[in-house]
Design a protein around this motif. Structure first.
Motif, mmCIF file in Angstrom:
data_model
loop_
_atom_site.group_PDB
_atom_site.id
_atom_site.type_symbol
_atom_site.label_atom_id
_atom_site.label_comp_id
_atom_site.label_asym_id
_atom_site.label_seq_id
_atom_site.Cartn_x
_atom_site.Cartn_y
_atom_site.Cartn_z
ATOM 1 N N GLY A 64 0.849 -1.181 0.000
ATOM 2 C CA GLY A 64 0.000 0.000 0.000
ATOM 3 C C GLY A 64 0.882 1.227 0.000
ATOM 4 N N VAL A 65 0.501 2.250 -0.762
ATOM 5 C CA VAL A 65 1.298 3.474 -0.779
ATOM 6 C C VAL A 65 0.461 4.651 -0.289
ATOM 7 C CG1 VAL A 65 2.591 5.109 -2.193
ATOM 8 C CG2 VAL A 65 2.750 2.659 -2.669
ATOM 9 N N PHE A 66 0.991 5.322 0.718
ATOM 10 C CA PHE A 66 0.381 6.519 1.267
ATOM 11 C C PHE A 66 1.127 7.692 0.631
ATOM 12 C CE2 PHE A 66 -0.156 9.895 4.295
ATOM 13 C CZ PHE A 66 -1.373 9.667 4.934
ATOM 14 N N LEU A 67 0.505 8.293 -0.375
ATOM 15 C CA LEU A 67 1.185 9.330 -1.165
ATOM 16 C C LEU A 67 0.697 10.698 -0.713
ATOM 17 C CD1 LEU A 67 2.909 10.214 -3.607
ATOM 18 C CD2 LEU A 67 0.936 9.784 -5.059
ATOM 19 N N ASN A 68 1.622 11.477 -0.177
ATOM 20 C CA ASN A 68 1.245 12.766 0.399
ATOM 21 C C ASN A 68 1.968 13.904 -0.328
ATOM 22 O OD1 ASN A 68 2.061 14.948 2.739
ATOM 23 N ND2 ASN A 68 0.000 14.148 2.987
ATOM 24 N N PHE A 69 1.223 14.914 -0.748
ATOM 25 C CA PHE A 69 1.808 16.113 -1.365
ATOM 26 C C PHE A 69 1.780 17.238 -0.346
ATOM 27 C CE2 PHE A 69 0.425 13.547 -4.899
ATOM 28 C CZ PHE A 69 1.410 13.725 -5.845
ATOM 29 N N TRP A 70 2.889 17.944 -0.229
ATOM 30 C CA TRP A 70 2.972 18.927 0.851
ATOM 31 C C TRP A 70 3.961 20.036 0.518
ATOM 32 C CZ3 TRP A 70 7.498 19.514 3.925
ATOM 33 C CH2 TRP A 70 8.558 18.672 3.546
ATOM 34 N N GLY A 71 4.071 20.997 1.433
ATOM 35 C CA GLY A 71 5.051 22.075 1.322
ATOM 36 C C GLY A 71 5.436 22.521 2.720
ATOM 37 N N THR A 72 6.655 23.025 2.876
ATOM 38 C CA THR A 72 7.095 23.411 4.223
ATOM 39 C C THR A 72 6.347 24.638 4.719
ATOM 40 O OG1 THR A 72 8.794 24.900 3.387
ATOM 41 C CG2 THR A 72 9.438 22.616 3.732
ATOM 42 N N MET A 81 2.205 16.129 9.509
ATOM 43 C CA MET A 81 3.417 15.362 9.255
ATOM 44 C C MET A 81 3.807 14.425 10.407
ATOM 45 S SD MET A 81 4.770 15.267 6.393
ATOM 46 C CE MET A 81 4.892 16.057 4.800
ATOM 47 N N PRO A 82 3.825 14.927 11.664
ATOM 48 C CA PRO A 82 4.190 14.026 12.770
ATOM 49 C C PRO A 82 3.227 12.846 12.899
ATOM 50 C CG PRO A 82 4.258 16.306 13.483
ATOM 51 C CD PRO A 82 3.639 16.302 12.116
ATOM 52 N N TYR A 83 1.933 13.075 12.636
ATOM 53 C CA TYR A 83 0.947 11.988 12.703
ATOM 54 C C TYR A 83 1.295 10.914 11.679
ATOM 55 C CZ TYR A 83 -1.803 15.715 14.924
ATOM 56 O OH TYR A 83 -2.225 16.736 15.697
ATOM 57 N N ILE A 84 1.588 11.405 10.479
ATOM 58 C CA ILE A 84 1.905 10.459 9.406
ATOM 59 C C ILE A 84 3.164 9.683 9.780
ATOM 60 C CG2 ILE A 84 2.524 10.238 6.978
ATOM 61 C CD1 ILE A 84 0.899 12.781 6.454
ATOM 62 N N PHE A 113 13.261 21.025 7.366
ATOM 63 C CA PHE A 113 11.919 20.715 7.836
ATOM 64 C C PHE A 113 11.868 19.269 8.329
ATOM 65 C CE2 PHE A 113 7.604 19.224 7.262
ATOM 66 C CZ PHE A 113 6.822 20.266 7.717
ATOM 67 N N ALA A 114 12.441 18.374 7.526
ATOM 68 C CA ALA A 114 12.417 16.957 7.886
ATOM 69 C C ALA A 114 13.201 16.706 9.157
ATOM 70 C CB ALA A 114 12.975 16.121 6.742
ATOM 71 N N GLU A 115 14.311 17.421 9.288
ATOM 72 C CA GLU A 115 15.123 17.265 10.497
ATOM 73 C C GLU A 115 14.368 17.767 11.714
ATOM 74 O OE1 GLU A 115 18.862 19.267 9.998
ATOM 75 O OE2 GLU A 115 19.501 17.835 8.443
ATOM 76 N N ARG A 116 13.740 18.919 11.546
ATOM 77 C CA ARG A 116 13.047 19.549 12.674
ATOM 78 C C ARG A 116 11.949 18.628 13.209
ATOM 79 N NH1 ARG A 116 12.198 24.406 10.428
ATOM 80 N NH2 ARG A 116 9.952 24.405 10.195
ATOM 81 N N HIS A 117 11.238 17.962 12.282
ATOM 82 C CA HIS A 117 10.135 17.098 12.725
ATOM 83 C C HIS A 117 10.553 15.635 12.779
ATOM 84 C CE1 HIS A 117 7.216 20.337 12.654
ATOM 85 N NE2 HIS A 117 7.761 20.744 11.518
ATOM 86 N N SER A 118 11.842 15.389 12.664
ATOM 87 C CA SER A 118 12.419 14.035 12.615
ATOM 88 C C SER A 118 11.555 13.068 11.806
ATOM 89 C CB SER A 118 12.708 13.466 14.013
ATOM 90 O OG SER A 118 12.023 14.161 15.003
#
Lengths: 174, 547
Positions: A64-72, A81-84, A113-118
């Protein structure tokens, strides 16, 4: 004679009604006609994640693929993001991959952004908006749920709650 | 619900007012009138025939011209109201539409929004109105054109007395027979391009019957036009998309399935120059200031070769270079790219110099690409700068943390780490436009702002319209119908023997003066009396009585 008239009238009215109904239907779905409809095959794409690894959607067949489109810059994206990420940890072993596609931002902004929210799931940048155009996405965040056969099960736009994220994962668990 | 058999032997459908064949008045009410209502030849409008099933009831509702006219009036009023305030798609996206209308236009705006007029032209009830007009058009036409056609086809030469004497133009010549003058009459009528039929010494001369079909041809045109409008909703028939491309950027053209790409080489905005351009513009330039002369995007069109997956770098084959100007779109495979908008001087690059705050000595320059900055800038000799964080459209968030409002570099801000031989651990500096914050106390070095480079952005519209042919065809047929009905008149002249007299009657759907002049010319030298215009005579009598 009377029978024939009724018959002819019914046919004409039916044709007119069908034309009107189609027009109304098309008009009201045009704003949310996704180029990618639920129940159809998700268009394939290839993007490279922040670690330099290539991800091709069709390679995830069977998962299954959970495909998410986003922006910082997008607040609801930041909230969900943290929930996902949490759910990614729960479902990674159960055959679900999360692909997070950032729309056209800089490496720095996305990495930080990715680092900040690990965030641990693969994050990739759609540099020239090809994938975004292919999927016809307008408001962010947008989430597509793709099942193990590569078929879109659900499309969701707007911020997810942790519970929704979990529900979504359940829906595409192979 | 029975068919009506006339005394002439012709069987007419129920509801017929005038016998299709001989014209005898079948409807009792019509018998009291001095003049006949000749609309639709007194044929049975099909709607008045049966009214039994639900289908018939729906049919009859739409068959009414009265209903059709009301539909048009209601649509007109609604459309007019829809133009009082701007539609939702034209309001600036500063706040939600709900607030905007109230904010700008007070209670009226609020009501306007609540009643749904802010999105009138794609609201369901407006579309239902338009569709009903279409349905009404089809059914009204069918219900009238078929009986009319049948009646005109069934008409016989010899007509019933009641029919003839109730025609508007009618006259009797006593003690006369047509036998002697028949050839002459025929010849004269034919010279006037009448189609003449003869039966038992009676004559029917008719011309331009096709003019009666004008309104129905016209309706066919309208229906094709409506179908054309409907085609827009079919996927792939109509595309109207916006495409913003920065200078130097290559983008896929939307709706082309990733087949076409476009590179914006340069956006040009030219304005009229008082010194260079023709003198006649001088005065206007002085009055209005800067007047744009040209908006142009110089682009290169590419076609992707082979099957590339979205996200993959496609192999591009150059098709052509083109300057897109207003009204001069770049066209390819049914698509047109129009110049519609632009944004000048978007920030593109920013350069800084690593400087010793005390001495002002510089240790090298770095240039940051604002759309995709590098993270490391090596200035040599042990001096380097690292970009820790980047906010293209910087603001302080609610929690006091720096964030970005969008991905467009409108107000860039950076967190840099400056490494120098004497500060090998580095100093951190937060740099935004016109401000520098040193989060960890006083720094020895700073990044001095050196300059910016800007870029223009072209706003293009991607347009494809495969429905135009239907609109144009509908328009042409519409005009043919109008011309057919307007410039020709259906004229009929009856010259018939009735009990030793010759009766002359005539009918036309318009231009009575014209037909009377023709009759005058035909009857000259035949001994037959010119018929009179009964309507005019009635009016004259009324005027006389009043006087």
């Amino acid at each position: 004679m009377k029978k024939r008239r009724l018959y002819v009238r019914s046919i004409i009215l039916f044709v007119l009604l069908a034309a009107v109904a189609y027009t109304l239907y098309a008009n009201f779905t045009k704003d949310n006609t996704m180029k990618v409809a639920v129940g159809e095959k998700a268009p394939d794409f290839v993007l490279t994640d922040m670690n330099g690894q290539k991800h091709r959607l069709s390679d995830y067949k069977g998962q299954g693929v959970f495909l998410n489109f986003w922006g910082t810059w997008c607040k609801p994206c930041e909230t969900e993001m943290p929930y996902i990420n949490n759910q990614y940890h729960q479902y990674k072993e159960k055959g679900i991959e999360v692909l997070a596609v950032d729309i056209k931002e800089s490496n720095v902004a996305v990495t930080k952004f990715a680092e900040r929210h690990s965030l641990d799931f693969p994050i990739m940048i759609d540099r020239d908006e090809q994938v975004m155009t292919e999927y016809g996405i307008d408001p962010l965040p947008a989430t597509f749920l793709i099942d193990k056969n590569g078929v879109v099960v659900k499309y969701h736009t707007g911020q997810l709650t942790e519970k929704e994220a979990k529900d979504f994962m359940e829906q595409i668990k192979p | 619900m029975k068919d009506v058999k006339c005394e002439c032997g012709h069987v007419n459908p129920h509801g017929t007012v005038l016998c299709e064949a001989c014209g005898k008045v079948l409807d009792e009410q019509e018998k009291d009138k001095n003049l006949l209502d000749m609309r639709y030849e007194g044929s049975a409008r099909r709607s008045i025939t049966y009214n039994k099933t639900i289908i018939d009831k729906i049919w009859n509702f739409f068959s009414s011209v009265k209903v059709g006219v009301w539909l048009i009036i209601v649509t007109l009023i609604a459309s007019a109201i829809g133009t009082i305030l701007p539609q939702e798609m034209y309001i600036p996206p500063v706040m939600p539409a709900e607030q905007y209308y109230q904010d700008q236009y007070g209670w009226f705006g609020k009501l306007y929004y609540q009643l749904g007029f802010h999105n009138l032209f794609s609201s369901w009830w407006y579309l239902v109105l338009i569709a009903s007009i279409g349905v009404s058009l089809v059914i009204c036409s069918l219900d009238r054109v078929i009986p009319l056609y049948k009646a005109l086809k069934a008409q016989r030469v010899t007509r019933h007395e009641g029919f003839l004497k109730r025609q508007r133009v009618f006259g009797i010549t006593k003690n006369a027979q047509t036998a002697a003058t028949l050839p002459l009459l025929k010849q004269k009528l034919e010279a006037k391009r009448y189609h003449v039929r003869e039966e038992n010494g009676d004559l029917l001369a008719e011309k331009n019957r096709f003019s009666r079909w004008g309104p129905y041809i016209n309706h066919i045109g309208l229906i094709i036009f409506l179908i054309g409008a409907m085609l827009r909703f079919i996927p792939g028939m109509y595309v109207d998309k916006v495409l913003w491309v920065r200078e130097g950027e290559t983008k896929v053209v939307p709706e082309t399935n990733g087949k076409y790409y476009i590179t914006n080489n340069k956006f040009i905005l030219q304005i009229y120059d008082k010194n260079k351009d023709d003198q006649v513009f001088g005065e206007a330039i002085e009055r209005a200031g800067n007047i744009p002369k040209n908006y142009q995007s110089n682009v290169t069109l590419y076609k992707a070769e082979g099957n590339t997956v979205a996200g993959e770098k496609p192999k591009l084959k150059k098709l052509k270079d083109f300057g897109i100007r207003v009204n001069e779109p770049l066209t390819f495979e049914g698509f047109s790219l129009y110049q519609v908008d632009y944004k000048l001087n978007e920030l593109n690059k920013m350069s800084f110099a690593l400087t010793d705050k005390a001495t002002g000595k510089s240790f090298g320059d770095l240039t940051v690409n604002l759309n995709n900055p590098d993270t490391k800038y090596n200035l040599g000799k042990g001096y380097s700068v690292e970009l820790l964080s980047y906010f293209p459209d910087f603001e302080f968030g609610k929690d006091g943390e720096p964030t970005t409002k969008s991905r467009i570099p409108n107000n860039p801000a950076f967190v840099f780490k400056m490494r120098t031989p004497d500060k090998p651990k580095g100093e951190t500096s937060f740099v935004a436009i016109k401000q520098t914050i040193e989060p960890f106390g006083n720094n020895k070095y700073k990044l001095k702002f050196r300059g910016i480079a800007t870029n223009n952005v072209s706003g293009l519209t991607v347009r494809k319209d495969n429905t135009l042919w239907a609109i144009i065809l509908g328009g042409i047929i519409f005009m043919i119908g109008v011309i057919q009905g307007m410039y020709w008149n259906h004229r009929r002249i009856w010259i018939q023997n009735k009990s030793g007299e010759v009766w002359v009657a005539a009918h036309t759907n318009k231009n009575w003066y014209g037909i009377k002049r023709e009759i005058e010319a035909v009857l000259a030298d035949t001994g037959l009396q010119m018929p009179y215009d009964q309507l005019q005579r009635q009016q004259n009598e009324i005027e006389k009585e009043e006087a």
